[in-house]
Write a protein that holds these residues in place. Structure first.
Motif, mmCIF file in Angstrom:
data_model
loop_
_atom_site.group_PDB
_atom_site.id
_atom_site.type_symbol
_atom_site.label_atom_id
_atom_site.label_comp_id
_atom_site.label_asym_id
_atom_site.label_seq_id
_atom_site.Cartn_x
_atom_site.Cartn_y
_atom_site.Cartn_z
ATOM 1 N N TRP A 121 0.828 -1.212 0.000
ATOM 2 C CA TRP A 121 0.000 0.000 0.000
ATOM 3 C C TRP A 121 0.859 1.258 0.000
ATOM 4 N N ASN A 149 -6.858 -2.864 2.503
ATOM 5 C CA ASN A 149 -7.265 -1.544 2.005
ATOM 6 C C ASN A 149 -7.225 -0.536 3.154
ATOM 7 N N HIS A 151 -6.326 2.479 3.668
ATOM 8 C CA HIS A 151 -6.717 3.888 3.555
ATOM 9 C C HIS A 151 -7.734 4.144 2.448
ATOM 10 N N LEU A 152 -8.397 3.093 1.984
ATOM 11 C CA LEU A 152 -9.407 3.280 0.948
ATOM 12 C C LEU A 152 -10.524 4.211 1.420
ATOM 13 N N SER A 155 -11.120 7.854 0.171
ATOM 14 C CA SER A 155 -11.867 8.161 -1.049
ATOM 15 C C SER A 155 -13.239 7.506 -1.064
ATOM 16 N N ASP A 156 -13.626 6.884 0.054
ATOM 17 C CA ASP A 156 -14.909 6.186 0.163
ATOM 18 C C ASP A 156 -15.546 6.536 1.502
ATOM 19 N N ARG A 192 -2.636 9.797 1.110
ATOM 20 C CA ARG A 192 -3.385 10.546 0.082
ATOM 21 C C ARG A 192 -2.581 10.706 -1.209
ATOM 22 N N THR A 197 -4.034 3.786 -2.493
ATOM 23 C CA THR A 197 -5.053 4.318 -1.585
ATOM 24 C C THR A 197 -6.407 4.397 -2.291
ATOM 25 N N TYR A 198 -6.379 4.525 -3.595
ATOM 26 C CA TYR A 198 -7.599 4.768 -4.365
ATOM 27 C C TYR A 198 -8.041 3.559 -5.193
ATOM 28 N N GLU A 199 -7.433 2.417 -4.932
ATOM 29 C CA GLU A 199 -7.780 1.194 -5.664
ATOM 30 C C GLU A 199 -8.413 0.170 -4.729
ATOM 31 N N LYS A 200 -9.393 -0.564 -5.242
ATOM 32 C CA LYS A 200 -9.996 -1.646 -4.474
ATOM 33 C C LYS A 200 -9.132 -2.896 -4.641
ATOM 34 N N TRP A 204 -7.260 -5.090 -7.748
ATOM 35 C CA TRP A 204 -6.258 -4.364 -8.522
ATOM 36 C C TRP A 204 -4.988 -5.196 -8.660
#
Length: 248
Positions: A121, A149, A151-152, A155-156, A192, A197-200, A204
């Motif tokens: 990550w 995940n 830090h997902l 963005s969620d 950030r 951080t922005y992928e599931k 991925w």
């Protein structure tokens, strides 16, 4: 520069993170992780293994204790200092190197196994790293990734609300955060700026490994019941740890 910022942050966490690893070495987690590593690595001995982002050396020590030839790398000198001390205490023989995950000074097709835990990550360039792993592995080699995940939620919003909820529940049951508010703020600021951080995940990663030429990718979405204690399972319920085994 982002990579220097990451290095500075984790150098500052080396002492406390090493204390955590020392506790893991004397509880049931040690046996749980050994069992999981053997499941994916197989029963063959004398494997040549690379532990990427070794931190205070937990995986490296376990793998050396399994009669593997282990090289362990990390970008953070303070982490490597802790790892070397922990390896000596454990009576294990491990080669430690300061190196980046995407540029490892080892020969092509020289490794049977590459492992990492809670590292991917943090990669500013994860695809480059997976390509490097493909280069380093023997034709029958495997890459093992254990991560989550973490830090997902940044963005969620719905996921972040769940994470906050289970953090409160854990704290009500006695959980105490092992980082300061300043450290948590810096960790979030770093996250950030990182692509994963922005992928599931692990979706991925599965596609990324295939795109890098790995022929088979096995995914286990939730290994938390195997490797986390009761408090951790509560705390990380919205973001369970996953396992990926990519075979070249």
């Amino acid at each position: 520069m982002l990579e220097q910022r990451i290095e500075t942050y984790w150098n500052g966490r080396a002492d406390s993170y090493s204390d955590l690893v020392k506790r893991e070495m004397i509880c049931q987690k040690k046996q749980a992780w050994e069992s999981l590593l053997r499941k994916y690595a197989g029963e063959q001995e004398n494997l040549t293994v690379l532990d990427v982002g070794t931190g205070p050396g937990f995986f490296a020590i376990l793998l050396a204790g399994m009669n593997y030839s282990v090289t362990a790398i990390d970008k953070c000198e303070e982490m490597l200092k802790e790892a070397r001390q922990n390896a000596v205490s454990a009576g294990t023989n491990i080669r430690f190197l300061k190196a980046d995950a995407h540029d490892v000074d080892l020969p092509k097709e020289s490794l049977d196994l590459i492992v990492s835990r809670n590292v991917t990550w943090l990669l500013p360039n994860p695809m480059e790293v997976y390509q490097e792993w493909h280069r380093l592995l023997k034709p029958t080699g495997k890459a093992l990734v254990f991560d989550a995940n973490w830090h997902l939620g940044l963005s969620d919003p719905a996921l972040q609300a769940e994470c906050d909820k289970y953090l409160r529940l854990a704290m009500e049951k006695g959980y105490k955060q092992n980082t300061s508010p300043r450290q948590r703020k810096e960790n979030e600021a770093i996250a950030r700026k990182l692509p994963l951080t922005y992928e599931k995940r692990p979706l991925w990663d599965e596609q990324a490994f295939r795109n890098c030429g790995f022929r088979q990718v096995e995914v286990q979405d939730n290994i938390s019941p195997m490797v986390h204690d009761e408090m951790e399972q509560l705390l990380y319920k919205p973001t369970p740890m996953f396992a990926i085994c990519a075979s070249k």
